[in-house]
Design an enzyme around this catalytic site. Structure first.
Site, short mmCIF file in Angstrom:
data_model
loop_
_atom_site.label_atom_id
_atom_site.label_comp_id
_atom_site.label_asym_id
_atom_site.label_seq_id
_atom_site.Cartn_x
_atom_site.Cartn_y
_atom_site.Cartn_z
N ARG A 1 0.81 -1.23 0.00
CA ARG A 1 0.00 0.00 0.00
C ARG A 1 0.84 1.27 0.00
O ARG A 1 0.36 2.34 -0.33
CB ARG A 1 -0.92 0.03 1.22
CG ARG A 1 -1.89 -1.14 1.30
CD ARG A 1 -2.55 -1.21 2.65
NE ARG A 1 -1.53 -1.48 3.68
CZ ARG A 1 -1.73 -1.35 4.98
NH1 ARG A 1 -2.89 -0.95 5.44
NH2 ARG A 1 -0.76 -1.63 5.83
N GLU B 1 5.74 7.07 12.22
CA GLU B 1 5.37 8.07 13.22
C GLU B 1 6.35 9.21 13.07
O GLU B 1 7.54 9.06 13.35
CB GLU B 1 5.46 7.44 14.61
CG GLU B 1 4.89 8.28 15.72
CD GLU B 1 4.88 7.51 17.03
OE1 GLU B 1 5.93 7.47 17.69
OE2 GLU B 1 3.82 6.95 17.37
N ASP C 1 3.74 24.98 13.95
CA ASP C 1 4.20 24.22 12.78
C ASP C 1 4.17 25.13 11.57
O ASP C 1 3.20 25.88 11.37
CB ASP C 1 3.31 23.01 12.51
CG ASP C 1 3.53 21.87 13.48
OD1 ASP C 1 4.34 22.01 14.42
OD2 ASP C 1 2.90 20.81 13.30
N ASN C 2 5.21 25.08 10.74
CA ASN C 2 5.31 25.89 9.53
C ASN C 2 5.60 25.00 8.34
O ASN C 2 6.16 23.91 8.49
CB ASN C 2 6.46 26.91 9.67
CG ASN C 2 6.27 27.84 10.85
OD1 ASN C 2 5.16 28.30 11.12
ND2 ASN C 2 7.34 28.12 11.54
N HIS D 1 18.70 31.68 9.55
CA HIS D 1 17.80 32.41 10.43
C HIS D 1 17.89 31.97 11.89
O HIS D 1 18.22 30.82 12.18
CB HIS D 1 16.35 32.22 9.99
CG HIS D 1 16.08 32.66 8.60
ND1 HIS D 1 15.17 32.02 7.80
CD2 HIS D 1 16.58 33.67 7.85
CE1 HIS D 1 15.12 32.61 6.62
NE2 HIS D 1 15.97 33.62 6.63
N LYS E 1 14.07 24.11 16.41
CA LYS E 1 13.28 23.66 15.27
C LYS E 1 13.51 22.18 15.03
O LYS E 1 14.63 21.69 15.15
CB LYS E 1 13.68 24.43 14.01
CG LYS E 1 13.38 25.92 14.07
CD LYS E 1 13.89 26.64 12.84
CE LYS E 1 13.62 28.14 12.96
NZ LYS E 1 14.25 28.87 11.84
N HIS F 1 19.81 28.65 11.27
CA HIS F 1 19.30 27.55 10.46
C HIS F 1 19.00 28.03 9.04
O HIS F 1 18.47 29.13 8.84
CB HIS F 1 18.02 27.00 11.10
CG HIS F 1 17.31 26.03 10.22
ND1 HIS F 1 16.19 26.38 9.49
CD2 HIS F 1 17.58 24.75 9.91
CE1 HIS F 1 15.79 25.33 8.79
NE2 HIS F 1 16.62 24.34 9.03
N TYR G 1 8.44 22.40 9.47
CA TYR G 1 9.19 22.47 10.71
C TYR G 1 8.32 22.86 11.87
O TYR G 1 7.36 23.60 11.74
CB TYR G 1 10.41 23.38 10.60
CG TYR G 1 10.20 24.77 10.05
CD1 TYR G 1 10.29 25.89 10.88
CD2 TYR G 1 9.98 24.97 8.70
CE1 TYR G 1 10.15 27.17 10.38
CE2 TYR G 1 9.84 26.25 8.19
CZ TYR G 1 9.92 27.35 9.03
OH TYR G 1 9.78 28.62 8.53
N ASP H 1 13.71 38.73 14.68
CA ASP H 1 14.39 38.12 13.55
C ASP H 1 15.87 38.44 13.52
O ASP H 1 16.26 39.58 13.77
CB ASP H 1 13.79 38.65 12.23
CG ASP H 1 12.76 37.73 11.64
OD1 ASP H 1 12.60 36.60 12.12
OD2 ASP H 1 12.10 38.14 10.66
N LYS I 1 15.43 40.07 2.49
CA LYS I 1 15.87 40.01 3.89
C LYS I 1 17.16 39.19 4.01
O LYS I 1 18.10 39.61 4.68
CB LYS I 1 14.76 39.40 4.77
CG LYS I 1 15.12 39.27 6.23
CD LYS I 1 13.96 38.74 7.05
CE LYS I 1 13.93 37.23 6.95
NZ LYS I 1 13.00 36.60 7.90
N ASP I 2 17.20 38.03 3.34
CA ASP I 2 18.37 37.16 3.46
C ASP I 2 19.61 37.75 2.79
O ASP I 2 20.74 37.42 3.16
CB ASP I 2 18.06 35.77 2.89
CG ASP I 2 17.13 34.97 3.79
OD1 ASP I 2 16.88 35.41 4.93
OD2 ASP I 2 16.65 33.91 3.35
#
Length: 191
Positions: free
Chosen positions: A23, A28, A47-48, A61, A71, A118, A131, A142, A168-169
């Site tokens: 299947r 988990e 959660d993102n 970040h 994270k 990260h 994450y 930030d 931003k980065d």
């Protein structure tokens, strides 16, 4: 779940037990009881998910105290190179990093503790990245380190000068110009 230690204490790779049959597969992806026992007690609150195309790089970040975050990350579609950089002043591994390829096929997860920057690079045509965070997002907290900082010696598996980055980065400081808000001798998990 198997916990794979890395060269930096506290940064771990998690390998779930995957059950396959005709299947498909089942595993988990998170158990608070098992995570707290095998990694460390963490209360994830948000959660993102992001979707990016090949060549996108996000990071490096972090959130400044008192809103610092741990994270737990994974790639559910495609492939990314995921990186955690130690930015705790006084740490024996300050400026060092751990990199791991996370893919939809290997099902690996990566735990990035507080006090680390990260980021990731998208290696597939499309990547869906998820994450869990143990603190809510606070835009005023930030922070970041330049993903293009050659002194970090990160092999991103693509050319950072050709990467697709957010505005931003593009503005993050190099590590040598960075005054870290994290201290290795202070427990970032103490409330």
């Amino acid at each position: 779940m198997d916990v794979i230690k890395t060269d930096i204490e506290g940064v771990v790779i998690l390998k779930p037990r995957v059950f396959t049959d005709a299947r498909g597969y089942f595993f988990e992806s998170y158990s608070k009881r098992e995570f707290d026992e095998k990694v460390r007690p963490v209360d994830f609150v948000q959660d993102n998910e992001s979707c990016s195309t090949r060549g996108v790089m996000r990071g490096l970040h972090f959130q400044r105290p008192p809103y610092t975050q741990s994270k737990l990350v994974r790639c559910v579609k495609g492939a990314v190179l995921d990186v955690a950089v130690d930015i705790r002043k006084g740490s024996p591994t300050y400026g060092k990093h751990v990199a791991v390829e996370l893919t939809e096929d290997n099902h690996l997860q990566f735990f990035v503790p507080r006090g680390f920057a990260h980021g990731f690079a998208v290696l597939s045509d499309v990547a869906v990245f998820q994450y869990k965070c143990d603190n809510f997002y606070h835009p005023e907290a930030d922070g970041g380190i330049s993903i293009r900082d050659n002194s970090l010696a990160i092999d991103w598996h693509l050319d950072p000068s050709q990467a697709i980055l957010s505005e931003k980065d593009l503005k993050h400081a190099m590590l040598a110009e960075f005054d870290s808000p994290f201290d290795y001798n202070i427990d970032l998990y103490a409330e």
